[in-house]
Design an enzyme around this catalytic site. Sequence first.
Site: not given
Length: 528
Positions: A327-329
């Site tokens: 995920i981008e986080q």
Amino acid sequence: MSKLRAASEVAALIRDGAIVAVNSSSGLACPDAVLAALGERYRSEGAPRGLTTIHPIAAGDMFGTKGVDHLAQPGMISTIIGGSYPSGPSSAEPPLIWQMLGRNEIAAYNIPSGVLFDILREGASKRPGVLTKVGLETFVDPDNQGCAMNERARAKPVVSKVQFAGEEWLYFPSIQPDVAIIRASTADERGNLTFEHEGAYLGAMELALAGHNSGGIVIAQVKRVAQAGTLRPHDVRVPGILVDYIVEVPDQLQTTATEYDPAISGELFRPLDTFSLPPFDVAKVIARRVAQELQPGWAVNIGFGISANVPRIFLEEGRHGDITWVIEQGAVGGIPLLDFKFGCSSNAEAFVASPHQFAYFQGGGFDASLLSFLQIDRHGSVNVSQLSARPHVTAGAGGFVDITSRARKIVFSGYFNAGAKFSIHDGKLSIDKEGKVAKIVDAVEHISFSGQRAIAQGQDVTYVTERCVLKLKPEGLMVTEIAPGIDLRKDVLERAETPLHVAPHLKQMDASLFHPEKVGLHPVRDAA
């Protein structure tokens, strides 16, 4: 001299007209106490005025972390540049920042999150800017909106199209912030920062570098302060040489509505049987069909919406571990979380900085991405970033454009139209009330993903809805599968606002998807 200051003291250091960069992802790692003190100073003193604020991922949300809304006061902000913005339900009053940009009181831009991190990195290195193909033929492209969210922004372009080495690129000038506001778990007296209670690093190091190298100040909000020299050097993610001031906030939330969950920060692995599984309904049918698009061993990105439940489908089917979720986080592996905790993962294998994750996405290093849609048009283009009737329901594009720009395989999921009601009986889908708002349209309102560019690049694009599966082909959208109980013409072709092609060997969606029992996951093959 001690770097420890009260939030009100650091707020007093920020000058009129400053460029302020904030590291946050909604409520995750949001330095909310510092932002609140800055907003309170403006209410009492009328300063600082005319700020430009930069948010690679949204600062705050509509569920208890105000974030940038502390600063959404007339005259305080003149420009906001965000990868994403606070968002929430349509039934709620829009965040103040959305109201201000909607009234054209501030210039507002939506730059893809990964590109915005790149812009700050280039500023830290004193390089002129970013050349990228991320965003070509989308709303990012100056031939379309050029990232502008309102008229005031359109008057001051932030991106141009240039020729370099015989190719077409988008050019974003670098930004050098005067202030960087970041958050960590622990600071020692010298300002060294560790993140042991955080669910992500996001871009803390990159923002600190940008603020420091620009001659600005770097403010770190932390939960606790340790004696100098007591932190393990391998645990320090931002060195004290980059940090000017520390604000201690013992009760800072880990993320919205979460005081502290050690599984989010990787300090504890939860037993798999403690994760909730989605109830049997139409959304679960869609998530199951999306899961069938994946192959064991893949690294797969997921976004918000129906696709966020796909990891739970694998868990229920006894296939947890077949897919590595990214995920981008910054989390790699584990089980991505839902609702207020979206952007976090429990039981993650690793945490990487968001800018590194975005480099991985922008270069197409992963196997597939599972994303949502608001609208799909005749070219297969997708809108996920703007809905003019209810703008605050969307957060803007976030990392969507970075992720889809070179993804080899993309699976979009959602309902065929908006407002329909369904039931499932004896393995067949029944439409009890038809929706009134079409989501398959002739032209999307905002191009977040370009279907034409996807075809040119050879990307594999699938759209999964409750009543059919579509594939993007050179000739347009093609229906390749239909749900049991659904009439192709009445329920699909006549409910789309643009003509759809039909595969010569149209298949029925796997009947097991429409029963509450486990389906026994197996990848499907393209029917067309």
